[in-house]
Design an enzyme around this catalytic site. Structure first.
Site, mmCIF file in Angstrom:
data_model
loop_
_atom_site.group_PDB
_atom_site.id
_atom_site.type_symbol
_atom_site.label_atom_id
_atom_site.label_comp_id
_atom_site.label_asym_id
_atom_site.label_seq_id
_atom_site.Cartn_x
_atom_site.Cartn_y
_atom_site.Cartn_z
ATOM 1 N N ARG A 8 -13.323 -8.691 1.657
ATOM 2 C CA ARG A 8 -11.907 -8.347 1.449
ATOM 3 C C ARG A 8 -11.034 -9.543 1.839
ATOM 4 O O ARG A 8 -10.045 -9.841 1.196
ATOM 5 C CB ARG A 8 -11.511 -7.138 2.325
ATOM 6 C CG ARG A 8 -12.107 -5.804 1.946
ATOM 7 C CD ARG A 8 -11.630 -5.320 0.595
ATOM 8 N NE ARG A 8 -10.197 -5.326 0.420
ATOM 9 C CZ ARG A 8 -9.352 -4.375 0.792
ATOM 10 N NH1 ARG A 8 -9.813 -3.280 1.330
ATOM 11 N NH2 ARG A 8 -8.056 -4.474 0.585
ATOM 12 N N ARG A 16 0.876 -1.188 0.000
ATOM 13 C CA ARG A 16 0.000 0.000 0.000
ATOM 14 C C ARG A 16 0.911 1.235 0.000
ATOM 15 O O ARG A 16 1.726 1.397 0.905
ATOM 16 C CB ARG A 16 -0.900 0.021 1.232
ATOM 17 C CG ARG A 16 -1.597 1.367 1.393
ATOM 18 C CD ARG A 16 -2.691 1.370 2.428
ATOM 19 N NE ARG A 16 -3.850 0.644 1.965
ATOM 20 C CZ ARG A 16 -5.071 0.775 2.471
ATOM 21 N NH1 ARG A 16 -5.293 1.615 3.459
ATOM 22 N NH2 ARG A 16 -6.080 0.072 2.009
ATOM 23 N N GLN A 47 -9.714 -4.026 -3.277
ATOM 24 C CA GLN A 47 -11.029 -3.590 -2.788
ATOM 25 C C GLN A 47 -12.110 -3.952 -3.811
ATOM 26 O O GLN A 47 -13.174 -4.485 -3.462
ATOM 27 C CB GLN A 47 -11.019 -2.069 -2.567
ATOM 28 C CG GLN A 47 -12.375 -1.487 -2.216
ATOM 29 C CD GLN A 47 -12.847 -1.934 -0.845
ATOM 30 O OE1 GLN A 47 -12.108 -1.827 0.121
ATOM 31 N NE2 GLN A 47 -14.072 -2.424 -0.744
ATOM 32 N N ASP A 79 -17.673 6.547 -1.170
ATOM 33 C CA ASP A 79 -16.309 6.553 -0.631
ATOM 34 C C ASP A 79 -16.137 7.889 0.086
ATOM 35 O O ASP A 79 -16.941 8.810 -0.111
ATOM 36 C CB ASP A 79 -15.293 6.414 -1.785
ATOM 37 C CG ASP A 79 -13.856 6.217 -1.300
ATOM 38 O OD1 ASP A 79 -13.632 6.113 -0.074
ATOM 39 O OD2 ASP A 79 -12.937 6.162 -2.155
ATOM 40 N N CYS A 138 -16.517 1.333 0.511
ATOM 41 C CA CYS A 138 -15.276 0.591 0.782
ATOM 42 C C CYS A 138 -14.855 0.708 2.241
ATOM 43 O O CYS A 138 -14.132 -0.154 2.737
ATOM 44 C CB CYS A 138 -14.166 1.080 -0.137
ATOM 45 S SG CYS A 138 -13.911 2.866 -0.062
ATOM 46 N N HIS A 170 -7.248 0.733 -6.525
ATOM 47 C CA HIS A 170 -7.481 -0.076 -5.317
ATOM 48 C C HIS A 170 -8.073 -1.431 -5.753
ATOM 49 O O HIS A 170 -9.219 -1.753 -5.418
ATOM 50 C CB HIS A 170 -8.428 0.675 -4.367
ATOM 51 C CG HIS A 170 -8.399 0.165 -2.960
ATOM 52 N ND1 HIS A 170 -7.597 -0.885 -2.532
ATOM 53 C CD2 HIS A 170 -9.088 0.568 -1.838
ATOM 54 C CE1 HIS A 170 -7.794 -1.108 -1.262
ATOM 55 N NE2 HIS A 170 -8.689 -0.241 -0.811
HETATM 56 N N1 CP Z 1 -11.255 -0.252 2.352
HETATM 57 C C1 CP Z 1 -9.994 -0.200 2.751
HETATM 58 O O1 CP Z 1 -9.023 -0.364 1.991
HETATM 59 O O2 CP Z 1 -9.848 -0.019 4.098
HETATM 60 P P1 CP Z 1 -8.504 0.271 4.860
HETATM 61 O O3 CP Z 1 -7.964 1.589 4.380
HETATM 62 O O4 CP Z 1 -8.901 0.289 6.315
HETATM 63 O O5 CP Z 1 -7.522 -0.844 4.564
HETATM 64 N N1 NVA Z 2 -10.310 6.652 -1.656
HETATM 65 C C1 NVA Z 2 -9.985 6.221 -0.312
HETATM 66 C C2 NVA Z 2 -10.161 4.740 -0.176
HETATM 67 C C3 NVA Z 2 -9.941 4.225 1.208
HETATM 68 C C4 NVA Z 2 -10.091 2.742 1.286
HETATM 69 C C5 NVA Z 2 -8.569 6.632 0.038
HETATM 70 O O1 NVA Z 2 -7.682 6.485 -0.812
HETATM 71 O O2 NVA Z 2 -8.344 7.103 1.158
#
Ligand code: CP
Ligand code: NVA
Length: 327
Positions: A313, A109, A139, A232, A273, A136
């Protein structure tokens, strides 16, 4: 039975996989989910080691990959921002080569997609994008599984994404739509619309004849007949300095019971998400009470499937690690 074509492959974006391979991932996830419900564990990754790198915070991605790896028999090891300081004292390339020598797979990440792509190029083992600024994919695999569980199909399914139309979730949903034939509507104000060339390119290269991607600022156009309304946060991680501006751009698109009714369907589900701002139980929401992207009655309502998505997930992470490492 031969090995999966996914064996040895990375998932940096859904562009990396074919529609059949996405379906294979969803089928494996559905199967492991069924088995897990009966307490069955399939330790196909026994003796393997998985690295999880988090340059941005995470709750769901972290717990999903940790539990999915452990239930598959593998050992997960977590690295935070302070453990690996890419580019400060060591290059992405050198760290990737170290990880590739000792780990069987790496969840990453981070920020720029280019960094994850460079890491994958030098690691030489499967690398899974656990969120970057642009995409993502892990997700969206969970979201596709959730949609399929609710509607039994993906082709031609009308899905409305509401929010920042340029963010990682919206971009990945658009790729999924082109691959699997969703009728995706991105409801977003003009300043947050994705580049029209990228949408045109996705539509032109769509691998399903049912694929449709519409970008619009009109709630009526976006919501009519929609099977799922997907939210989101308005401000993604790393963009916090734009909070005020985003609230001003998106406040009229808050998802309310009226938005759900505007689909004209009784079976429309609500997806998100997560994390979501739906009440004032967080410090951020108390500081910015108008940051709530969804009304609590929708989030907590009978059509909300947000925690199914979270659970999925884990099942999709399991399928991804199993198929890309063991085949
Ligand atoms: N939806 C998602 O990716 O959650 P986190 O940022 O908590 O991993
Ligand atoms: N768009 C959001 C998704 C979080 C899972 C972010 O990048 O923070």
């Amino acid at each position: 039975m031969g090995y999966s074509t996914l064996r040895g492959r990375s998932l940096l974006s859904l562009r990396d996989v074919s529609p059949d391979e996405i379906i294979e991932l969803l089928d494996r996830a559905a199967d492991t989910k069924k088995r897990a419900a009966h307490g069955e564990r399939v330790p196909v990754l026994a003796g393997r080691n998985i690295a999880l790198i988090f340059l941005k915070p995470s709750c769901r991605t972290r717990v999903s990959f940790v539990v999915a790896a452990t239930q598959s028999g593998a050992h997960p090891e977590i690295f935070g921002r302070e453990d690996i300081r890419f580019g400060v004292k060591e290059s992405v390339r050198d760290i990737a080569r170290v990880f590739g020598r000792v780990f069987d797979g790496v969840m990453f990440r981070g920020f720029e997609h280019a960094t994850i792509a460079e890491f994958a190029r030098y690691a030489g083992v499967p690398v899974w994008n656990g969120l970057c600024d642009e995409y993502h994919p892990t997700q969206i695999l969970a979201d596709l599984l959730t949609l399929r569980e609710n509607f039994g199909r993906l082709e031609g399914l009308p899905v409305t994404y509401v929010g920042d139309g340029r963010n990682n979730v919206a971009c990945t949903l658009a790729i999924a739509a082109a691959k699997l034939g969703l009728d995706l509507r991105i409801l977003t104000p003009e300043p947050l619309q994705p580049a029209l060339e990228s949408i045109a390119e996705l539509s032109a290269g769509a691998e399903s004849p049912h694929a449709s991607i519409t970008v619009t600022a009109s709630p009526h156009r976006a919501l009519a007949d929609s099977a799922a309304v997907y939210g989101d946060v308005w401000v993604s991680m790393g963009e916090e300095e734009q909070t005020r501006q985003r609230i001003d751009l998106l406040r009229d698109l808050k998802v309310t019971p009226e938005s759900m009714a505007a689909t004209g369907r009784a079976d429309t589900i609500y997806l998100h998400c997560l994390p979501a701002f739906h009440d004032l139980d967080t410090e951020t929401a108390r500081t910015h009470p108008d940051i709530l992207e969804v009304h609590d009655d929708v989030f907590e309502g009978p059509r909300s499937r947000v925690f199914d998505q979270s659970e999925n997930r884990m099942h999709t992470a399991k399928a991804l690690m199993q198929l890309t490492i063991a085949g």
